[in-house]
Design a protein around this motif. Structure first.
Motif, PDB file in Angstrom:
ATOM      1  N   ARG A   1       0.742  -1.271  -0.051  1.00  0.00           N
ATOM      2  CA  ARG A   1       0.146  -0.055   0.096  1.00  0.00           C
ATOM      3  C   ARG A   1       0.764   1.302   0.044  1.00  0.00           C
ATOM      4  NH1 ARG A   1      -4.737   0.083   4.288  1.00  0.00           N
ATOM      5  NH2 ARG A   1      -5.253   1.894   3.228  1.00  0.00           N
ATOM      6  N   ASP A  23       2.317   1.436  -3.410  1.00  0.00           N
ATOM      7  CA  ASP A  23       1.250   2.146  -4.552  1.00  0.00           C
ATOM      8  C   ASP A  23       0.707   3.663  -4.201  1.00  0.00           C
ATOM      9  OD1 ASP A  23      -1.285   1.201  -6.318  1.00  0.00           O
ATOM     10  OD2 ASP A  23      -2.389   2.301  -4.403  1.00  0.00           O
ATOM     11  N   HIS A  24       0.815   3.843  -3.044  1.00  0.00           N
ATOM     12  CA  HIS A  24       0.656   5.374  -2.545  1.00  0.00           C
ATOM     13  C   HIS A  24       1.799   6.539  -3.177  1.00  0.00           C
ATOM     14  CE1 HIS A  24      -0.107   9.164  -0.266  1.00  0.00           C
ATOM     15  NE2 HIS A  24       1.326   8.988   0.191  1.00  0.00           N
ATOM     16  N   THR A  45       3.773   5.408  -5.831  1.00  0.00           N
ATOM     17  CA  THR A  45       3.661   5.268  -7.163  1.00  0.00           C
ATOM     18  C   THR A  45       2.591   6.306  -7.793  1.00  0.00           C
ATOM     19  OG1 THR A  45       4.471   3.041  -7.246  1.00  0.00           O
ATOM     20  CG2 THR A  45       3.694   3.646  -9.150  1.00  0.00           C
ATOM     21  N   GLY A  46       1.343   5.977  -7.228  1.00  0.00           N
ATOM     22  CA  GLY A  46       0.205   6.796  -7.536  1.00  0.00           C
ATOM     23  C   GLY A  46       0.450   8.387  -7.798  1.00  0.00           C
ATOM     24  N   GLN A  47       1.305   8.997  -6.967  1.00  0.00           N
ATOM     25  CA  GLN A  47       1.451  10.276  -6.886  1.00  0.00           C
ATOM     26  C   GLN A  47       2.629  10.649  -7.968  1.00  0.00           C
ATOM     27  OE1 GLN A  47       2.438  11.962  -2.928  1.00  0.00           O
ATOM     28  NE2 GLN A  47       2.579  10.243  -2.342  1.00  0.00           N
ATOM     29  N   LEU A  89       2.616   8.908 -10.934  1.00  0.00           N
ATOM     30  CA  LEU A  89       1.831   8.831 -12.222  1.00  0.00           C
ATOM     31  C   LEU A  89       0.805  10.324 -12.289  1.00  0.00           C
ATOM     32  CD1 LEU A  89       0.560   5.208 -11.866  1.00  0.00           C
ATOM     33  CD2 LEU A  89       2.124   6.080 -13.735  1.00  0.00           C
ATOM     34  N   ASP A  90       0.414  10.592 -11.491  1.00  0.00           N
ATOM     35  CA  ASP A  90      -0.258  11.956 -11.401  1.00  0.00           C
ATOM     36  C   ASP A  90       0.646  13.023 -12.085  1.00  0.00           C
ATOM     37  OD1 ASP A  90      -2.570  10.922 -10.368  1.00  0.00           O
ATOM     38  OD2 ASP A  90      -2.136  11.729  -8.284  1.00  0.00           O
ATOM     39  N   ARG A 143       3.431   0.430 -14.325  1.00  0.00           N
ATOM     40  CA  ARG A 143       2.187   0.941 -14.381  1.00  0.00           C
ATOM     41  C   ARG A 143       2.110   2.431 -15.468  1.00  0.00           C
ATOM     42  NH1 ARG A 143       0.034   2.170  -8.441  1.00  0.00           N
ATOM     43  NH2 ARG A 143      -1.557   3.424  -9.547  1.00  0.00           N
TER      44      ARG A 143
END
Length: 372
Positions: free
Chosen positions: A183, A186-187, A189-191, A193-194, A217
């Motif tokens: 998690r 993922d947190h 990586t998500g930032q 990608l944004d 991703r």
């Protein structure tokens, strides 16, 4: 304990030895020197400036315990003559992978020499992209890498880098394969990608595990838009880097090896790797490969046995800065000593480099690695 040390004439024409004598005169000045080194001199029982005249004489000072950087105040290591320049100093802490973090400082010009100039020289030699926006995925303070990245981007003609911060000390506490670690990654990586979906990022700078998660991703178009990848913070293998070259086929790939305590040494070419070779491009840091204890903290004979080229052993370094003198520090990592390549010599590097530095297998699961 006292040691007889005959007075020797200073070598003529040896600029580096004269610079060393000037450096020692600063750190061992009886009134304005480093409190730490003045205490060490008292324990040794002899005059360091009188006995240590060449780089080869540094072995006389013995090994430097890393625990000293954990238990003594930072200002004890900075010559008192420089305490009036405190506003010029950059502070950094180690990641604490093998124990409690160590702290050190660099005067601003020596900070650039340790962390910025080596990258700038290697980047120019390899055609690393200039003028393209950077994305940094990694820690900010107290880790010195987060302070260096802004200078690296600026010297590459970039805006202040876009960044995704993470706390590597927390990540180290999360077990591999655990839901909490997944998690957290993922947190992060998500930032990232944004940012990539909004901005025209041309350069990525991050650690290998963070890059692997991000590459998995990203779309083909996003990966092909990356023209430079810089690696730091964790060990990397040649195979891993070759895999990243395939994932980011339009990019120049450069890895650096270093830490908070001595700075960074760089790769100086970008081809398919059989090994990862890192070369010092200045005299402010000296490396040796030595027979060392299997685990940090154990004692060993001094001076240590120096390994020949082509044989692996423990990395030992001397950091020769006015801001902080570190002598005989045995690193956690093992490496192989290799002669300076033609590319390194063209950039001013004359000393041997380090091949494939990594933590010794004997440490096994004792290291807290995480994402940095």
């Amino acid at each position: 304990m006292t040691m007889a040390c005959g007075r020797r004439p200073r070598a003529t024409g040896a600029d580096r030895d004269e610079c060393l004598c000037d450096l020692l005169a600063l750190h061992f000045h009886p009134e304005h020197g480093s409190r730490y080194w003045l205490r060490r001199q008292e324990d040794l029982g002899w005059d360091v400036c009188d006995c240590v005249r060449t780089v080869d004489d540094l072995w006389l000072l013995g090994p430097m315990p890393l625990d000293d950087l954990r238990r003594f105040p930072l200002l004890d290591f900075i010559p008192q003559a420089l305490h009036g320049q405190r506003q010029r100093f950059v502070i950094g802490e180690t990641a604490g992978t093998s124990g409690r973090p160590c702290v050190t400082a660099y005067r601003d010009d020596e900070f650039r020499a340790a962390f910025v100039t080596p990258f700038v020289r290697a980047a120019r030699a390899t055609g690393f992209p200039q003028g393209e926006p950077w994305l940094w995925v990694g820690p900010s303070g107290p880790h010195i890498i987060g302070k260096a990245v802004r200078e690296l981007a600026r010297h590459s003609g970039s805006l202040d880098p876009f960044s995704v911060d993470f706390d590597p000390r927390w990540a180290k506490r999360l077990a591999d394969g655990s839901l909490a670690r997944d998690r957290y990654l993922d947190h992060v990586t998500g930032q990232a990608l944004d940012v990539l979906e909004r901005e025209s990022v041309g350069v990525l700078f991050t650690t290998p595990p963070a890059l692997a998660a991000l590459a998995g991703r990203m779309s083909d178009r996003q990966r092909e838009a990356i023209h430079g990848v810089h690696y730091g913070g964790m060990s990397l293998t040649a195979q891993m880097l070759n895999d990243f070259r395939a994932a980011f086929p339009q990019a120049v790939h450069l890895s650096g090896y270093g830490n908070t305590l001595f700075g960074v040494v760089m790769e100086v070419s970008d081809d398919s790797r059989q090994a990862l070779d890192y070369f010092p491009l200045a005299d402010r840091v000296r490396f040796h490969i030595v027979d060392g204890p299997p685990e940090q903290g154990e004692t060993t004979a001094w001076p240590p046995v120096l390994q020949e080229r082509g044989r692996r052993g423990r990395v030992l370094f001397h950091r020769l800065d006015e801001s902080c003198l570190l002598v005989g520090v045995v690193e956690r990592d093992e490496a192989e000593r290799v002669p300076a390549s033609a590319e390194a010599r063209a950039l001013g590097g004359q000393a041997d480099g380090l091949r494939d530095p990594s933590a010794p297998a004997a440490l096994g699961g004792k290291l807290q690695v995480g994402l940095y």
